[in-house]
Design a protein around this motif. Sequence first.
Motif, PDB file in Angstrom:
ATOM      1  N   ARG A 127      86.994   3.337  17.870  1.00  0.00           N
ATOM      2  CA  ARG A 127      85.580   2.964  17.855  1.00  0.00           C
ATOM      3  C   ARG A 127      85.379   1.517  18.317  1.00  0.00           C
ATOM      4  N   LEU A 128      86.133   1.156  19.374  1.00  0.00           N
ATOM      5  CA  LEU A 128      86.079  -0.198  19.924  1.00  0.00           C
ATOM      6  C   LEU A 128      85.683  -0.178  21.393  1.00  0.00           C
ATOM      7  N   VAL A 129      84.929  -1.188  21.808  1.00  0.00           N
ATOM      8  CA  VAL A 129      84.730  -1.441  23.234  1.00  0.00           C
ATOM      9  C   VAL A 129      85.804  -2.446  23.609  1.00  0.00           C
ATOM     10  N   ILE A 130      86.638  -2.073  24.581  1.00  0.00           N
ATOM     11  CA  ILE A 130      87.778  -2.906  24.957  1.00  0.00           C
ATOM     12  C   ILE A 130      87.737  -3.226  26.445  1.00  0.00           C
ATOM     13  N   VAL A 131      88.524  -4.225  26.834  1.00  0.00           N
ATOM     14  CA  VAL A 131      88.656  -4.584  28.247  1.00  0.00           C
ATOM     15  C   VAL A 131      89.607  -3.580  28.895  1.00  0.00           C
ATOM     16  N   ASP A 132      89.143  -2.964  29.979  1.00  0.00           N
ATOM     17  CA  ASP A 132      89.938  -1.980  30.701  1.00  0.00           C
ATOM     18  C   ASP A 132      90.655  -2.622  31.887  1.00  0.00           C
ATOM     19  N   LYS A 133      89.945  -3.465  32.627  1.00  0.00           N
ATOM     20  CA  LYS A 133      90.526  -4.128  33.802  1.00  0.00           C
ATOM     21  C   LYS A 133      89.813  -5.445  34.041  1.00  0.00           C
ATOM     22  N   VAL A 134      90.576  -6.431  34.493  1.00  0.00           N
ATOM     23  CA  VAL A 134      90.024  -7.743  34.828  1.00  0.00           C
ATOM     24  C   VAL A 134      90.394  -8.043  36.277  1.00  0.00           C
ATOM     25  N   GLY A 135      89.393  -8.426  37.063  1.00  0.00           N
ATOM     26  CA  GLY A 135      89.629  -8.774  38.462  1.00  0.00           C
ATOM     27  C   GLY A 135      89.758 -10.273  38.610  1.00  0.00           C
ATOM     28  N   GLY A 136      90.809 -10.717  39.248  1.00  0.00           N
ATOM     29  CA  GLY A 136      91.047 -12.144  39.441  1.00  0.00           C
ATOM     30  C   GLY A 136      90.010 -12.788  40.356  1.00  0.00           C
ATOM     31  N   PRO A 137      90.038 -14.113  40.463  1.00  0.00           N
ATOM     32  CA  PRO A 137      89.040 -14.818  41.271  1.00  0.00           C
ATOM     33  C   PRO A 137      89.092 -14.471  42.754  1.00  0.00           C
ATOM     34  N   GLY A 138      90.224 -13.993  43.246  1.00  0.00           N
ATOM     35  CA  GLY A 138      90.343 -13.632  44.649  1.00  0.00           C
ATOM     36  C   GLY A 138      89.890 -12.210  44.950  1.00  0.00           C
ATOM     37  N   GLU A 139      89.649 -11.433  43.903  1.00  0.00           N
ATOM     38  CA  GLU A 139      89.204 -10.053  44.096  1.00  0.00           C
ATOM     39  C   GLU A 139      87.694 -10.032  44.269  1.00  0.00           C
ATOM     40  N   GLY A 140      87.174  -8.935  44.803  1.00  0.00           N
ATOM     41  CA  GLY A 140      85.749  -8.869  45.079  1.00  0.00           C
ATOM     42  C   GLY A 140      85.138  -7.551  44.668  1.00  0.00           C
ATOM     43  N   TYR A 141      83.991  -7.284  45.264  1.00  0.00           N
ATOM     44  CA  TYR A 141      83.239  -6.086  44.939  1.00  0.00           C
ATOM     45  C   TYR A 141      84.025  -4.809  45.239  1.00  0.00           C
ATOM     46  N   ASP A 142      84.746  -4.769  46.337  1.00  0.00           N
ATOM     47  CA  ASP A 142      85.490  -3.560  46.698  1.00  0.00           C
ATOM     48  C   ASP A 142      86.528  -3.197  45.640  1.00  0.00           C
ATOM     49  N   GLU A 143      87.182  -4.186  45.083  1.00  0.00           N
ATOM     50  CA  GLU A 143      88.165  -3.942  44.020  1.00  0.00           C
ATOM     51  C   GLU A 143      87.474  -3.446  42.750  1.00  0.00           C
ATOM     52  N   LEU A 144      86.292  -3.991  42.463  1.00  0.00           N
ATOM     53  CA  LEU A 144      85.529  -3.517  41.306  1.00  0.00           C
ATOM     54  C   LEU A 144      85.171  -2.045  41.498  1.00  0.00           C
ATOM     55  N   ALA A 145      84.607  -1.704  42.642  1.00  0.00           N
ATOM     56  CA  ALA A 145      84.204  -0.320  42.913  1.00  0.00           C
ATOM     57  C   ALA A 145      85.402   0.626  42.843  1.00  0.00           C
ATOM     58  N   ALA A 146      86.555   0.187  43.324  1.00  0.00           N
ATOM     59  CA  ALA A 146      87.757   1.024  43.302  1.00  0.00           C
ATOM     60  C   ALA A 146      88.292   1.211  41.883  1.00  0.00           C
ATOM     61  N   SER A 147      88.000   0.284  40.981  1.00  0.00           N
ATOM     62  CA  SER A 147      88.529   0.377  39.623  1.00  0.00           C
ATOM     63  C   SER A 147      87.676   1.251  38.702  1.00  0.00           C
ATOM     64  N   LEU A 148      86.518   1.710  39.175  1.00  0.00           N
ATOM     65  CA  LEU A 148      85.673   2.583  38.366  1.00  0.00           C
ATOM     66  C   LEU A 148      86.066   4.038  38.609  1.00  0.00           C
ATOM     67  N   PRO A 149      86.386   4.781  37.547  1.00  0.00           N
ATOM     68  CA  PRO A 149      86.819   6.171  37.721  1.00  0.00           C
ATOM     69  C   PRO A 149      85.679   7.076  38.194  1.00  0.00           C
ATOM     70  N   THR A 150      86.018   8.135  38.878  1.00  0.00           N
ATOM     71  CA  THR A 150      84.997   9.051  39.409  1.00  0.00           C
ATOM     72  C   THR A 150      84.529  10.069  38.371  1.00  0.00           C
ATOM     73  N   ASP A 151      85.268  10.197  37.249  1.00  0.00           N
ATOM     74  CA  ASP A 151      84.911  11.209  36.254  1.00  0.00           C
ATOM     75  C   ASP A 151      84.855  10.652  34.834  1.00  0.00           C
ATOM     76  N   ASP A 152      84.688   9.358  34.703  1.00  0.00           N
ATOM     77  CA  ASP A 152      84.708   8.705  33.400  1.00  0.00           C
ATOM     78  C   ASP A 152      83.712   7.552  33.392  1.00  0.00           C
ATOM     79  N   CYS A 153      82.991   7.365  32.305  1.00  0.00           N
ATOM     80  CA  CYS A 153      82.011   6.276  32.208  1.00  0.00           C
ATOM     81  C   CYS A 153      82.713   4.946  31.931  1.00  0.00           C
ATOM     82  N   ARG A 154      82.073   3.869  32.331  1.00  0.00           N
ATOM     83  CA  ARG A 154      82.555   2.509  32.081  1.00  0.00           C
ATOM     84  C   ARG A 154      81.364   1.561  32.085  1.00  0.00           C
ATOM     85  N   TYR A 155      81.607   0.358  31.579  1.00  0.00           N
ATOM     86  CA  TYR A 155      80.695  -0.770  31.753  1.00  0.00           C
ATOM     87  C   TYR A 155      81.437  -1.787  32.606  1.00  0.00           C
TER      88      TYR A 155
END
Length: 143
Positions: free
Chosen positions: A43-71
């Motif tokens: 029953r916790l909201v936890i950190v799933d992935k952290v993108g470093g300062p050199g990463e961008g929007y494309d890496e964020l979009a790629a890290s979101l699953p196609t069949d699972d919710c996330r924030y």
Amino acid sequence: MAMAFKMAATGMWVTDECKTSFMEMKWKKVHRFIVFKIDEASRLVIVDKVGGPGEGYDELAASLPTDDCRYAVFDFDFVTTDNCKKSKIFFIAWSPSASRIREKMLYATSKEGLRRALEGIHYDMQATDPTEMGMDVIKDRAK
């Protein structure tokens, strides 16, 4: 594990790691984005992935699953028409149509609690597919 904030509507807890990672992104600029998930067992909201300062929007979009919710929170840097450097933080509620109904409801009811725990968010977005949170949408909202 120390708890930071309880979300009353769902009984979920936001971990200190979530708030700490967000503050590091906001003030120290050590992260470009953070993806959060709900661990139903604890029953916790936890950190799933952290993108470093050199990463961008494309890496964020790629890290979101196609069949699972996330924030996710995304730190968008841009230059205004007046040639001023600005940064805006976007909160994205990712709820793809392929995810389970129960999960969609859990994430929808927990969203505002997490949003309140992360102070300093400029814009909210709800997305069910990548086109609803594309870079063009982010640029348009940041103006």
